[in-house]
Design a protein around this motif. Sequence first.
Motif, short mmCIF file in Angstrom:
data_model
loop_
_atom_site.label_atom_id
_atom_site.label_comp_id
_atom_site.label_asym_id
_atom_site.label_seq_id
_atom_site.Cartn_x
_atom_site.Cartn_y
_atom_site.Cartn_z
N SER A 107 -1.74 8.77 -7.29
CA SER A 107 -3.15 8.70 -6.92
C SER A 107 -3.72 7.31 -7.08
CB SER A 107 -3.97 9.69 -7.76
OG SER A 107 -3.82 9.39 -9.14
N LYS A 108 -2.93 6.40 -7.66
CA LYS A 108 -3.36 5.00 -7.78
C LYS A 108 -2.13 4.12 -7.78
CE LYS A 108 -3.82 5.57 -12.80
NZ LYS A 108 -3.08 4.69 -13.56
N GLN A 109 -2.38 2.84 -7.51
CA GLN A 109 -1.27 1.88 -7.51
C GLN A 109 -1.72 0.63 -8.26
OE1 GLN A 109 -0.89 -1.16 -5.44
NE2 GLN A 109 -2.20 -0.85 -3.65
N LEU A 114 -5.40 2.49 -2.26
CA LEU A 114 -4.14 3.25 -2.38
C LEU A 114 -3.29 3.10 -1.13
CD1 LEU A 114 -2.42 5.15 -4.11
CD2 LEU A 114 -3.58 7.07 -2.98
N TYR A 131 0.87 -1.17 0.00
CA TYR A 131 0.00 0.00 0.00
C TYR A 131 0.90 1.22 0.00
CZ TYR A 131 -3.48 -3.37 1.75
OH TYR A 131 -4.29 -4.45 1.91
N GLU A 132 0.42 2.29 -0.56
CA GLU A 132 1.17 3.54 -0.55
C GLU A 132 1.15 4.17 0.85
OE1 GLU A 132 2.90 5.31 -2.97
OE2 GLU A 132 2.78 3.47 -4.17
N SER A 185 -7.30 -1.22 -5.95
CA SER A 185 -7.90 0.11 -5.82
C SER A 185 -7.66 0.71 -4.44
CB SER A 185 -9.40 0.04 -6.11
OG SER A 185 -10.05 -0.81 -5.17
#
Length: 815
Positions: free
Chosen positions: A656-658, A664, A648-649, A662
């Motif tokens: 804004s996305k990875q 983030l 996860y970020e 969905s």
Amino acid sequence: MTNHWIDIRNSDCILIMGSNAASSHPISFKWVTEAMKRGGKLISVDPRFTQTSSKADFYTALRSGTDIAFLGGMIKYILDNNKYFKEYVAEYTNAAFIIADSYDFNDGLFSGYDAKKRKYDKSKWGFVKDGKGIPKKDRTLQDPRCVFQLIKKHYSRYNLDTVSAITGTPKEDLAKVYEMYSTTGQQGKAGTIMYAMGWTQHTVGVQNIRSMAIIQLLLGNMGVAGGGVNALRGESNVQGSTDHCILFHIWPGYLKTPKASQPTLAAYNNKYTPKTNDPLSANWWGNYPKYSVSLLKSFFGDKATKANDFGYNWLPKLNDGVTYSWLDLFDAIYKGELKGLFAWGMNPAASGANANKNRQGMAKLDWMVNVNIFDNETGSFWKGPGMDPKKIKTEVFMLPCATSVEKEGSITNSGRWMQWRYKAANPPAEALPDGQILIKLGKALKYLYKKDKNAVFPEPIVNLKWDYSTHGEFDAHKMAKEINGYFLKDITVKGKKFKKGDLVPSFAYLQADGSTSSANWLYCNSYTNKGNMSARRKREKSGIGLNLEWAWCWPVNRRIIYNRASVDKTGKPWDKEHPVIEFKGKVENGKYVSKKWVGDVPDGGWYPMQNPDGSDRKDTKYPFIMKPEGHAHVFGPGRADGPFSEHYEPVESPVSKQPFSSQLASPVAVTYDTNMDIYKSDNPKYPYVCSTYRVCDHWQTGVMTRWQPWLLETQPQLFVELSKELGAKLGIKNGGKVVVESARGKVEAVAMVTIRFRPFTIQGKTVHQVGLPWHFGWVHPKDGGDSANLLTPSAGDPNTRIPETKAFMVNIRKA
């Protein structure tokens, strides 16, 4: 922490991530150098090219906050290329366990997620059990619901292209690191990981370490010489502080802090004493009541009796569902919910995340006690930047204390070695050792509570055992003996007779009936009738560097934890060149008929799992004795954020996305909601990733080192490192003054334009990263700059609440 630092020299490959060990932990790096002399390889993975990187056989960079993606790719590589240690994985880990159908993973979420509570129901991640209540296993690792197959499925997404797009690490570099480190999965080879705050201080900090633990277990690197996980502590006694419950959720020896829903000692013990139906599981935590009762007897002495639950109800309980971590305490202080604060040997005005929030909170206190050797930003917060003393009611008391060389006692280092230190000099003027301050404070409180007939709930203070002084002075030896524990009456245990007042020889002799005391069961064996074990100083002349008679190591002087995993099922070492232990029992007709382990203190002295002829034994135990199932956890169902690690970020991210889902950021990451808690992710106002770190010239927030002119000369003021490319883009030159600003605060720093940072390509866009040391503050020197933690967010890991200070977003401009 599983292995001691000297053992690093036995490694075939050393991976250093989340640490600049050569600078921040130079003594640890001595043993890295020894390993390299013997042919070991060093890999450095860091957003910045560091002193460690300059010594490495291979270096590559990754964007801060993407370690799980990097390590997840390694897990996939190990599995896809059959690099795992098959027998070790099948027999010693829970890779063979069958997982219930209730477990699932979809689009970044594990089963059991409650979106409203932002919490998982971990019961969904259980094992399938047979009619006897024992987890079902498939040692062939082929069952589609076994952990091994589920982990292959989970990390199948972590291919080189995707991992590179997330981390910014070139694909060829990823493949090189994976190939180098996975060679340690061969029998007779070993690899170790060295990490520090660069891994822990993230909203996924625990899962960073879990990722590496999975890798170490797949490669068979736990319990062996040159293996394990080396947590490089940020201060010389952090290990000891943790062992002795500096954290809110544990009692000494990692017992759990009781909760309000556990009104009796029986309820408390039942909650935290794991059960097992497997006769081959040692389930060592099944001894929990022995340790909890012995702790209560240490707290309250003769006042603790069976009739009053050994004083259990005199101790505070945590409210269910409420956390009391650093971040939560300062959140409560800022909200005006706490009236007093002891800042003991710390500097939260500079060391804590979102330091502006901490400073503003201190202004709402009625009183604060600052215990330290010098004035600091905490003790003088009221006259610091942005403060108006006329509007601050907080009464601040400064208690000057002794430094480490001005008092006697022990420290427990990163290798779990408890080492005794002798006093070199008396403290100056009014300064007192911490122990003496506590003794005086405790005696005063006991006197006042006893004197006041209207005191509310005086029992915890009045009944507290408080006899750790000699001639009025704190006695470190009395305290060390108390920690070890005593027999409180004449007793026979395990066929041995002991007198009242004897020191307990090991935790195996502690009892649940109130006949023994121990202030920390893990340290039982550290100070016995034979003397102070931590004061021993006999060097090892041969062997692998265990040094069994130098100082003392918990538990029971065992130098490498889970060392029975270093041998095969017949007790023979996987690595014959570096044996940790070996079974030397007598053999008759292919069967062992006597017990004899040599080498380190074995992790349980039972017979091996099998006889030399391959027949199974029933008088043995699985090697991972602290787990109820006796197997190491590749699948970890106890974590708050999932049984497998998942990328996860950070709470603040440049994207804004990875690619993986969905989700983030972590769906259970901890954030706060005051007006001082502002988070800006993928925001053009704050486009650059930032991390804080250390320099070797300063210590923590600099309270000890900023006052030393020779150290201040080498690192005189706050600086920010940025790449040449970013410097050119912003028109910033080396040595120029700049302002670094986040959504929470700003600092002025000297620009260090360097080749040690390089731009990353993240999902097709260029992302720059910068970094600042966190050792500075406004008190001294005058132009040294302020704390880098004015920039960091109040965001934490859901398991530990450790703050995310290694990945957040900032802007930089000329001052």
